[in-house]
Design a protein around this motif. Structure first.
Motif, mmCIF file in Angstrom:
data_model
loop_
_atom_site.group_PDB
_atom_site.id
_atom_site.type_symbol
_atom_site.label_atom_id
_atom_site.label_comp_id
_atom_site.label_asym_id
_atom_site.label_seq_id
_atom_site.Cartn_x
_atom_site.Cartn_y
_atom_site.Cartn_z
ATOM 1 N N PHE A 91 0.867 -1.191 0.000
ATOM 2 C CA PHE A 91 0.000 0.000 0.000
ATOM 3 C C PHE A 91 0.894 1.229 0.000
ATOM 4 N N GLU A 92 0.280 2.380 -0.244
ATOM 5 C CA GLU A 92 1.061 3.596 -0.500
ATOM 6 C C GLU A 92 0.587 4.745 0.403
ATOM 7 N N LEU A 93 1.556 5.458 0.988
ATOM 8 C CA LEU A 93 1.214 6.492 1.972
ATOM 9 C C LEU A 93 1.217 7.920 1.419
ATOM 10 N N ASN A 103 -5.038 8.692 -0.518
ATOM 11 C CA ASN A 103 -3.653 8.769 -0.985
ATOM 12 C C ASN A 103 -3.593 9.207 -2.445
ATOM 13 N N LEU A 104 -2.405 9.280 -2.996
ATOM 14 C CA LEU A 104 -2.278 9.824 -4.354
ATOM 15 C C LEU A 104 -2.880 8.903 -5.411
ATOM 16 N N ASP A 105 -3.198 7.682 -5.032
ATOM 17 C CA ASP A 105 -3.873 6.777 -5.964
ATOM 18 C C ASP A 105 -5.334 6.575 -5.568
ATOM 19 N N SER A 106 -5.862 7.547 -4.836
ATOM 20 C CA SER A 106 -7.290 7.602 -4.449
ATOM 21 C C SER A 106 -7.741 6.545 -3.448
ATOM 22 N N TRP A 130 6.096 5.234 0.050
ATOM 23 C CA TRP A 130 5.704 6.603 0.384
ATOM 24 C C TRP A 130 6.216 7.563 -0.698
ATOM 25 N N HIS A 131 5.325 7.917 -1.630
ATOM 26 C CA HIS A 131 5.660 8.920 -2.642
ATOM 27 C C HIS A 131 5.339 10.286 -2.042
ATOM 28 N N LEU A 132 6.144 10.697 -1.102
ATOM 29 C CA LEU A 132 5.841 11.947 -0.391
ATOM 30 C C LEU A 132 6.099 13.172 -1.265
ATOM 31 N N ALA A 141 6.123 14.205 -5.482
ATOM 32 C CA ALA A 141 7.385 13.470 -5.317
ATOM 33 C C ALA A 141 8.239 13.560 -6.581
ATOM 34 N N TRP A 142 7.579 13.775 -7.711
ATOM 35 C CA TRP A 142 8.283 13.798 -9.004
ATOM 36 C C TRP A 142 8.867 15.180 -9.321
ATOM 37 N N ASP A 143 8.751 16.125 -8.390
ATOM 38 C CA ASP A 143 9.356 17.441 -8.625
ATOM 39 C C ASP A 143 10.801 17.403 -8.122
ATOM 40 N N ALA A 331 4.094 -7.220 -7.463
ATOM 41 C CA ALA A 331 3.608 -6.663 -8.733
ATOM 42 C C ALA A 331 2.927 -5.332 -8.437
ATOM 43 N N TRP A 332 3.080 -4.374 -9.346
ATOM 44 C CA TRP A 332 2.469 -3.057 -9.120
ATOM 45 C C TRP A 332 0.963 -3.118 -9.384
ATOM 46 N N ARG A 333 0.307 -2.006 -9.311
ATOM 47 C CA ARG A 333 -1.146 -1.973 -9.107
ATOM 48 C C ARG A 333 -1.978 -2.201 -10.379
ATOM 49 N N ASN A 334 -3.155 -2.742 -10.198
ATOM 50 C CA ASN A 334 -4.095 -2.976 -11.292
ATOM 51 C C ASN A 334 -5.115 -1.846 -11.353
ATOM 52 N N TYR A 343 -4.074 2.177 -20.031
ATOM 53 C CA TYR A 343 -4.318 1.089 -19.076
ATOM 54 C C TYR A 343 -3.108 0.925 -18.183
ATOM 55 N N GLU A 344 -3.344 0.359 -17.023
ATOM 56 C CA GLU A 344 -2.240 0.012 -16.131
ATOM 57 C C GLU A 344 -2.670 -1.193 -15.300
ATOM 58 N N PHE A 345 -2.084 -2.332 -15.561
ATOM 59 C CA PHE A 345 -2.279 -3.501 -14.694
ATOM 60 C C PHE A 345 -1.105 -4.458 -14.892
HETATM 61 C C1 BMA Z 1 3.295 4.699 -10.460
HETATM 62 C C2 BMA Z 1 1.978 4.658 -11.170
HETATM 63 C C3 BMA Z 1 1.207 5.874 -10.754
HETATM 64 C C4 BMA Z 1 1.075 5.916 -9.240
HETATM 65 C C5 BMA Z 1 2.432 5.806 -8.583
HETATM 66 C C6 BMA Z 1 2.363 5.746 -7.060
HETATM 67 O O1 BMA Z 1 4.090 3.635 -10.849
HETATM 68 O O2 BMA Z 1 1.249 3.491 -10.828
HETATM 69 O O3 BMA Z 1 -0.087 5.817 -11.338
HETATM 70 O O4 BMA Z 1 0.464 7.100 -8.813
HETATM 71 O O5 BMA Z 1 3.088 4.664 -9.058
HETATM 72 O O6 BMA Z 1 1.660 4.637 -6.608
#
Ligand code: BMA
Length: 380
Positions: A91-93, A103-106, A130-132, A141-143, A331-334, A343-345
């Motif tokens: 899970f992501e914080l 969180n950032l992924d709703s 934690w993508h703070l 976090a991407w800045d 594995a990352w998120r569906n 798409y992302e899964f």
């Molecule tokens: C990335 C993607 C984004 C997501 C981020 C943080 O790889 O899945 O959509 O916001 O991870 O979970």
């Protein structure tokens, strides 16, 4: 000395030696937080034991949503396909630090806590990333604005702000409790992919020394100031080419329990054979670092978006992984399909092209899912 006395003396010597060796082994096998809770210590030991048996399969946000559904109690894409849950739940914080309820992924944080408890009650393992946000600019976090890491360190202009963020992380961790009131152990993976340039804490956006300091400060603040003792700490890199690169930002053996790799197969970058080869090289390096530093190796994130190869699991992914001892592969998120054809899964849903192959992969006795680990009592 009489023969009898000599025998007793020798026996005592051997016995004391045995105690010393036991003591050393036990000491050697503690997580970096020497005050870790009983359950956290047990998880650490059991993760090590399990390395000899197979690799646990994990999935990010598994219980929250999947392709075409959201928040359906008990549902999981992995369960839809295999009849079983994963062994590891990610899970992501991100955005907890700025007091958002989701969180950032709703995913709402209150729901996340319930999912974590549900997974723990089933004997599963939980890991949190934690993508703070960027504390200097307030952006994401991407800045990668330069100077951000320095600003968050003690003496930096955003140090006080950063501490308030850690207070919120601590409160979250301390609110995770099992049925007996015990804290739920968590594998915490802050500042992930720190050899890449895309996050403010990564690559060329700070010096290796700065990010090491940030990692250590974060850990000691949570542990020593906030008394959070239910965490194992994971350090991880994105794609890397050498042991030196892997360890360039490593905060040190006293700060890390697990060492990991995040890796994705991209349509345009690699064939299956390339994937097997370059992931294999990295896993070989990771394994040798793990042995040398007495750490637990894991594939902390992976995926092939859309899994567009019907035999990818057994023919590519497993071939890359099989030669190595890894604790888990997450594995990352569906997320599913967007309206613009996006798409992302990363794991199959029912009827997806690779679903049957995933069942074969599931049946492999070296891949561990919920039913394989439930009886192991990882927290005892
Ligand atoms: C990335 C993607 C984004 C997501 C981020 C943080 O790889 O899945 O959509 O916001 O991870 O979970």
């Amino acid at each position: 000395m009489k023969k009898r006395a000599c025998q007793s003396f020798c026996f005592l010597l051997i016995f004391f030696n045995y105690l010393i060796i036991q003591g050393q082994t036990a000491d050697h096998d503690l997580p970096v937080d020497k005050k870790a809770t009983k359950e956290t210590m047990a998880l650490y030991r059991n993760l090590k034991k399990l390395l000899n048996e197979g690799i646990m399969f994990g999935h990010q946000d598994d219980l929250a949503y999947g392709v075409g559904w959201k928040y359906q109690p008990g549902r999981s894409d992995i369960k839809d396909v295999t009849g079983d849950y994963p062994a590891v739940y990610g899970f992501e914080l991100g955005r907890l630090e700025i007091d958002k309820p989701v969180n950032l992924d709703s995913v709402p944080f209150d729901k996340m806590k319930l999912f974590i408890r549900e997974a723990y009650d089933r004997g599963g393992v939980i890991t949190l990333s934690w993508h703070l946000n960027n504390p200097l600019t307030g952006k994401t976090a991407w800045d990668p604005s330069p100077g951000t890491v320095a600003s968050a360190l003690p003496g930096g202009e955003k140090s006080d702000l950063y501490k308030t963020w850690l207070d919120k992380i601590a409160a979250f961790m301390l609110d995770l409790k099992g049925k007996r009131g015990e804290y739920i152990p968590i594998i915490f993976r802050p500042f992930h992919e720190l050899n890449g340039d895309w996050f403010w804490w990564g690559g060329k956006n700070c010096t290796p020394d700065e990010v090491k300091q940030l990692y250590r400060f974060t850990e000691s603040y949570l542990r020593d100031k906030k008394n959070v003792h239910n965490l194992l700490y994971a350090y991880n890199n994105d794609k890397f080419y050498s042991k030196e690169e892997y360890l360039a930002r490593y905060p040190g053996d006293d700060w890390v329990d697990l060492i990991g790799l995040d890796i994705y197969q991209k349509d345009n970058t690699a064939s299956n054979e390339d994937f097997i080869k370059y992931v294999g090289n990295m896993l070989a390096t990771l394994s040798s670092v793990a042995t040398e530093h007495n750490k637990i190796p894991a594939l902390t994130e992976f995926g092939y978006n859309g899994v567009k190869d019907s035999l990818w699991w057994t023919n590519t992914f497993w071939k890359a992984l099989a030669p190595y001892k890894m604790s888990y592969a997450l594995a990352w998120r569906n997320t599913g399909f967007g309206t613009a054809g996006d798409y992302e899964f990363y794991v199959p849903y029912q009827g997806q092209l690779s679903a049957n192959d995933f069942v074969e992969f599931y049946k492999n006795e070296k891949t561990l899912f919920q039913k394989d680990i439930a009886g192991r009592k990882l927290y005892q």
